[in-house]
Design a protein around this motif. Sequence first.
Motif, PDB file in Angstrom:
ATOM      1  N   GLU A 262       0.826   1.382   9.478  1.00  0.00           N
ATOM      2  CA  GLU A 262      -0.960   2.463   9.426  1.00  0.00           C
ATOM      3  C   GLU A 262       0.006   3.222   9.566  1.00  0.00           C
TER       4      GLU A 262
ATOM      5  N   GLY B 204      -1.984  10.365   7.909  1.00  0.00           N
ATOM      6  CA  GLY B 204      -2.545   9.326   6.704  1.00  0.00           C
ATOM      7  C   GLY B 204      -3.343  10.179   5.924  1.00  0.00           C
TER       8      GLY B 204
ATOM      9  N   GLN C  10      -2.719  10.607   2.414  1.00  0.00           N
ATOM     10  CA  GLN C  10      -3.818  10.541   0.943  1.00  0.00           C
ATOM     11  C   GLN C  10      -4.129  11.661   0.417  1.00  0.00           C
TER      12      GLN C  10
ATOM     13  N   PRO D 119      -4.141   2.713   1.281  1.00  0.00           N
ATOM     14  CA  PRO D 119      -4.289   3.812   2.707  1.00  0.00           C
ATOM     15  C   PRO D 119      -2.880   4.316   2.703  1.00  0.00           C
TER      16      PRO D 119
ATOM     17  N   HIS E 188       0.909   3.851   4.163  1.00  0.00           N
ATOM     18  CA  HIS E 188       1.656   3.083   4.392  1.00  0.00           C
ATOM     19  C   HIS E 188       3.171   2.565   4.410  1.00  0.00           C
TER      20      HIS E 188
ATOM     21  N   GLN F  58      -0.744  -4.410  10.430  1.00  0.00           N
ATOM     22  CA  GLN F  58      -1.558  -4.653  10.428  1.00  0.00           C
ATOM     23  C   GLN F  58      -1.758  -5.121   8.806  1.00  0.00           C
TER      24      GLN F  58
ATOM     25  N   TYR G  12      -3.552  -6.004   5.732  1.00  0.00           N
ATOM     26  CA  TYR G  12      -4.099  -5.602   4.662  1.00  0.00           C
ATOM     27  C   TYR G  12      -5.037  -6.447   3.042  1.00  0.00           C
TER      28      TYR G  12
ATOM     29  N   ARG H 253      -7.366  -2.836   2.147  1.00  0.00           N
ATOM     30  CA  ARG H 253      -8.543  -2.792   3.334  1.00  0.00           C
ATOM     31  C   ARG H 253      -7.814  -3.389   4.509  1.00  0.00           C
ATOM     32  N   PRO H 254      -7.841  -2.924   5.762  1.00  0.00           N
ATOM     33  CA  PRO H 254      -6.905  -3.310   6.903  1.00  0.00           C
ATOM     34  C   PRO H 254      -8.127  -4.406   7.388  1.00  0.00           C
TER      35      PRO H 254
ATOM     36  N   SER I  40      -5.118  -6.586  12.898  1.00  0.00           N
ATOM     37  CA  SER I  40      -4.512  -6.145  13.265  1.00  0.00           C
ATOM     38  C   SER I  40      -3.071  -6.597  14.383  1.00  0.00           C
TER      39      SER I  40
END
Length: 180
Positions: free
Chosen positions: A18, A24, A28, A43, A45, A159, A161, A170-171, A174
């Motif tokens: 991440e 981030g 984005q 996201p 990454h 992470q 996803y 989506r994460p 972890s």
Amino acid sequence: MRLPDRGDDQVRIGVALEIPEPFGRALQQARADVGDPLAAAIPPHVTLLGPTVVDLAGVTQVDDHLAAVCRAHRPFTVHLRGTGTFRPVSDVVFIQVVEGISECERLERSIRSGPLAQELRFNYHPHVTVAHDVPDDALDAAFAGLAGFEARFRVDGLQVYEHGDDGVWRPVRSFPLRAA
């Protein structure tokens, strides 16, 4: 982005590092600013394992594998700086990883074993995508506009996803890096 087909009893996952805030959010937004339609769905990454389909019955085995991988790797620093591109092979502009490359490569190799063993389409190259499959002028704008981007941060884990039916990554889990 090429996504493997997924059945009802399967989940599509990816494993990545991440990109923390505020970096981030900035990346984005930069992706959205060049008109990349996937900006809100992916996201920022550094990919360690690209889109992969896993049977729901095998998720625990995958999680056990990732936990074991993380026990063998220690936290490290990632330094992102400047832009690069995969053109003309692929219409992608990315932020370069200039520190943490070997750590990413070792993690990627460890992850892509056991229940996640698979062949690569291209050689692994850690990076952060900021424009993908957009017109040439948008790729050029991303390349030039982010040429001065720089970020440094500590990576303490990875992470998993999941790719939802709505097309958003989506994460969901972890795994901390734990080697001494």
